[in-house]
Scaffold this motif. Structure first.
Motif, short mmCIF file in Angstrom:
data_model
loop_
_atom_site.label_atom_id
_atom_site.label_comp_id
_atom_site.label_asym_id
_atom_site.label_seq_id
_atom_site.Cartn_x
_atom_site.Cartn_y
_atom_site.Cartn_z
N TYR A 85 0.84 -1.20 0.00
CA TYR A 85 0.00 0.00 0.00
C TYR A 85 0.88 1.25 0.00
CZ TYR A 85 -2.93 3.82 1.43
OH TYR A 85 -3.54 5.04 1.47
N CYS A 86 0.63 2.13 -0.93
CA CYS A 86 1.28 3.44 -1.00
C CYS A 86 0.21 4.47 -1.31
CB CYS A 86 2.34 3.48 -2.10
SG CYS A 86 3.72 2.38 -1.84
N LEU A 87 0.22 5.56 -0.57
CA LEU A 87 -0.75 6.62 -0.78
C LEU A 87 -0.57 7.29 -2.14
CD1 LEU A 87 -3.02 8.39 0.43
CD2 LEU A 87 -1.23 9.82 1.40
N ALA A 110 6.19 13.15 3.31
CA ALA A 110 4.90 13.16 4.00
C ALA A 110 4.04 11.98 3.56
CB ALA A 110 4.17 14.49 3.73
N PHE A 111 3.98 11.72 2.24
CA PHE A 111 3.23 10.56 1.76
C PHE A 111 3.79 9.27 2.34
CE2 PHE A 111 1.80 12.91 -2.32
CZ PHE A 111 0.55 13.16 -1.79
N GLY A 112 5.09 9.19 2.50
CA GLY A 112 5.72 8.00 3.08
C GLY A 112 5.28 7.79 4.53
N ARG A 113 5.27 8.86 5.31
CA ARG A 113 4.83 8.75 6.72
C ARG A 113 3.36 8.34 6.80
NH1 ARG A 113 7.81 13.47 6.93
NH2 ARG A 113 5.92 14.76 6.95
N ILE A 114 2.53 8.97 5.99
CA ILE A 114 1.10 8.66 6.00
C ILE A 114 0.86 7.21 5.56
CG2 ILE A 114 -1.13 9.21 4.94
CD1 ILE A 114 -0.01 12.17 4.76
N SER A 115 1.54 6.78 4.51
CA SER A 115 1.39 5.40 4.02
C SER A 115 1.81 4.40 5.09
CB SER A 115 2.20 5.19 2.75
OG SER A 115 1.67 5.96 1.70
N GLY A 116 2.90 4.70 5.79
CA GLY A 116 3.37 3.82 6.86
C GLY A 116 2.34 3.69 7.98
N THR A 117 1.70 4.81 8.32
CA THR A 117 0.67 4.80 9.36
C THR A 117 -0.52 3.96 8.91
OG1 THR A 117 1.33 6.97 10.17
CG2 THR A 117 -0.91 6.25 10.70
N VAL A 118 -0.95 4.12 7.67
CA VAL A 118 -2.08 3.34 7.16
C VAL A 118 -1.72 1.85 7.14
CG1 VAL A 118 -3.53 2.89 5.14
CG2 VAL A 118 -3.06 5.25 5.84
N ARG A 119 -0.51 1.50 6.70
CA ARG A 119 -0.10 0.08 6.68
C ARG A 119 -0.12 -0.51 8.10
NH1 ARG A 119 3.50 1.88 2.74
NH2 ARG A 119 5.18 2.04 4.24
N ARG A 120 0.38 0.25 9.08
CA ARG A 120 0.37 -0.24 10.46
C ARG A 120 -1.05 -0.45 10.97
NH1 ARG A 120 4.65 3.15 10.61
NH2 ARG A 120 3.47 4.93 11.43
#
Length: 141
Positions: A85-87, A110-120
């Motif tokens: 998953y990547c935003l 920023a997209f990387g941080r948000i994507s990481g949060t969603v994956r978690r």
């Protein structure tokens, strides 16, 4: 923003199999989830390939979960269908960030941080929790 329809159906198919608790043929899965048989078979192949679902041939054939509900997350299912998953597509290593060639793109980060949060968060949502969820609260904000 939405996940793909294929991922949505895959989540419903896995939920159906875990809820039934028994080997189930593709026709019944399609009927109970509202997915066409052809599309359900395509999704089931991907779930089998990812090791989330087992497939059995013959008169007693069908599909069943390969792992207990507590060991299958929404992340597992979505990534079996779509990949990691990547935003934003700039996070895809095959595409990369093309907006800033100097090596630092704040939007990419920023997209990387948000994507990481969603994956978690998706990894925390296991099907044992979904099977016992109280559907009164939607969690929408």
């Amino acid at each position: 923003m939405h996940i793909t329809l294929e991922s949505d159906y895959a989540l419903r198919i896995v939920f159906c199999l875990l809820q039934r608790g028994e080997r189930t043929d593709a026709g019944r899965i399609a009927e109970e989830t509202g997915v066409t048989l052809r599309f359900a078979l395509k999704i089931l192949r991907k779930l089998v390939s990812a090791g989330l679902i087992c497939s059995f041939k013959g008169a007693q054939g069908g599909y069943e979960p390969a792992r207990p509900a507590s060991e299958i997350s929404m992340k597992d299912v979505i990534e079996a269908i779509e990949g990691v998953y990547c935003l934003n597509r700039c996070l895809d290593p095959e595409i990369g960030c093309t907006r800033n060639m100097t090596g630092c793109c704040p939007i990419h980060q920023a997209f990387g941080r948000i994507s990481g949060t969603v994956r978690r968060m998706l990894a925390e949502e296991t099907f044992d929790k979904l099977l016992t969820a109280d559907c009164k609260e939607t969690g929408e904000s």
